[in-house]
Design an enzyme around this catalytic site. Sequence first.
Site, PDB file in Angstrom:
ATOM      1  CG  HIS A 287     -52.398   2.462 -86.718  1.00 31.81           C
ATOM      2  ND1 HIS A 287     -51.635   3.296 -87.509  1.00 31.81           N
ATOM      3  CD2 HIS A 287     -53.671   2.884 -86.868  1.00 31.81           C
ATOM      4  CE1 HIS A 287     -52.412   4.176 -88.097  1.00 31.81           C
ATOM      5  NE2 HIS A 287     -53.663   3.945 -87.722  1.00 31.81           N
ATOM      6  CG  ASP A 288     -49.624  -2.983 -81.232  1.00 33.47           C
ATOM      7  OD1 ASP A 288     -49.604  -4.021 -81.920  1.00 33.47           O
ATOM      8  OD2 ASP A 288     -48.884  -2.816 -80.253  1.00 33.47           O
TER       9      ASP A 288
END
Length: 806
Positions: A287-288
């Site tokens: 997700h980063d």
Amino acid sequence: MVAVPVMVGAVLWTASQLTGLVNYSREGQPIGTPRILPSFYAKLQSGALRQEATPWDGSGIPPLFLMSEMSGKASSNFPKVTPEDVAGSLNYVKDVLGRSLRLELSIENANVRVLEGSAEHGQLIASYPKKESLRRQGNGLLAARASLHLTHTLCKRYGYKGDKCVEFLSTIDLGNTEVGKHCDWKKGGENEIITSANLLCHKNSPYRMEDGSCNNPNNPALGKTYTGYRRLLFPNYADGIQQMRRSVSGNPLPSARHISASLSPDSDRPDQVTTLSLMQWTQFVEHDLAHTPSATMLNKGASITCCRDDGFPLAPRYQHPSCSHIEIPSNDPFYQKHRQQCMNYVRSITTIRPGCTFGPTEQINQATHFLDASMIYGSDAETQRTVRSYDGGKLKVKEQEVETSTGKRTVTFFPVSSEPLDICQGISIKGHHCYHGGDSRANEHPQLTALHTLWLREHNRLADELSKLNPHWKDEKLFQEARRIVIGQIQHITYSDWLPNVIGTEYYEKLFSENEEQGTEYNDDIDPSTSNEFATAAIRFARSMMESSIKLYEENRKVNDTIFLRNHYNQPVVIEKPGHFDSLIRGMATQNSQQMDLLFTEDVTSLLWMEDKPYGMDVISLDIQRGRDHGLQPYNKYRELCGLPLAKTFDDLLDVMPKSVVEKLQKLYSSVNDIDLYVGGMSELPNGKIKNIGDFNKKYQKNKSEKSLVGPTFQCIIAEQMLRARKADRFFYDRAQEDSRSVFTPSQIAELKKASLARIFCDNGNEVLRMQQKVFEKPSESNPMNFCNDKTNIPSMNLSPWVETF
């Protein structure tokens, strides 16, 4: 959702008309004239730039790290294209505006939309497009459809067909056209990069920009939010431009759901060493670095659905051009009892190609391309403003009293979202509530929400401590310094603890071993952008490690309750129930993950985002379909890219796959060159379990007991991405001391290297008293439980090096 200018709506009708004009290479060969990137290995050793990739001999850096940015390169063999040809193509696409307006109006009048609380609503939440993505969607589609038009005009004029046509188009600059003006960067002179005028960089600032821009002083847009993914191999589209990949025979590929159901029966096979925290950290890293939004209607931004509510495909007159639904076989082992024949899939938003040229479509990343905690702080300035309290450098929270063994205490959680329909299923139906943070996907399931909450608390804890040490610091300074430390901690945990577990310690040391005293050497020649192959396939390996039953543990590590994943999609407030938050934290560090293999829990293969019906969606089907949507080459090409021999027959796959899996693949695919990257990568055995890998084993994997979670191909793609994310980040936490304003001091780096997920669990739980130091592994004699106040076995950072002296 925000409307998009109607002039770009023209592309919708064109999408359904301009297909099938180019016969892409049936063998899936990469096309284009690549530019060779500097060899990472040569750069580290001598600083010289290598001009050509050489065959891998089993030492140094595998061939993958020598590959080019496949963005096309001008060739003197191609004719010059006039501005009139380019403008004419773009004008042609816009001229069909009236037909596209009628199409979308017809769909809207028929009330064809995603229903609140449905599994499709959960799917929309996971890929929800932001305003800027919607704006770029129009320009990306205009460029792609104009490229299709050029295949019918320019390519025909010059006699170019197939690969040659697409290669030619990839050299044509969008220039100063209406679309080209929106490019983040394009080529100027021989070594000149022209960036969009709205990028204002403060080169001497020690702090990252919210959107990842200005990291590279020579190309401020590199790695920025809302730019396209990088590719390891030139895309493989059926028409060369945008049509989803087909079999090398020219026929459609087998249904993604048919492949999933045939390969991935639900089975309970716990990993004996790995805990759920490793699975959860993988999703955190994903997700980063990546967030791929799905398309919406251009004119009003309304949601798109491709299937009727009764489970059948929509009639053609209501099918949006961005639809590419997944066919469910009539004999499906799960969905047949629910009479479902259609699974929703909306194609990803596309953007202008890197280098600002015509050619194959590229997908947009609405996360930054750096490991910079953008999932906590937001990936643009607008989002970051909404999560800050602007008081003492802290993030916004809501407070709640909880009971502990020493009495009541006040703890914090995320504030409730003011736009719940965008990120929460069933808000009107069942009164669900979701949190507002830097990334809406933090609401996906309880353990991910708990992990996000821990880092919310860690940031605010650091801001409080820094304020005590430096009472004169104002809100902005406190926020930015706490953010820097959080990012440094996340980077250290990822590279020191997570990555060696995923790719294997030996492989990690080959690629990442450097003189720790000198720190990471920054290289501004390297493109940090997240690769499409990493985001769309390789990093998604951890789906198979998820558990359907999430156990809640007491401090003595006995289970006191169980909650089920299927019942808690986008329902995060379960973490606020008495005792649940700490129990989830202990569970991440205690409960076995499932093994990384082709066996997935039913909660993600048929009950994903289940809410208002007794069935949901299938994550494997969606991941396979997304790879085809993004034009990823077949598995065999990436296998070869990563140093394995190109498979000529299915039997050639036996060097890295079990015989039983190869037999299934042979029944599913008509050619070994059809296998999807995600399927092939997931089918490989982890390196430690491969017994006969031929030359690859002799040259590289001399230690057959070397433990890794993934097989050689995913190992290679993940390592390539993480190497870039470290070497191409000017703000990486242990960067060599060249510019004291943009890096930490040696004493600060020494403290950051004490960071561990165990300490984060201890410091930010409600009342977590004991933890093992290596939380990615089960507690054992070699990894014993320690009390959280034991700063020797679970080191704690000392913030005194951050005291500002005058």
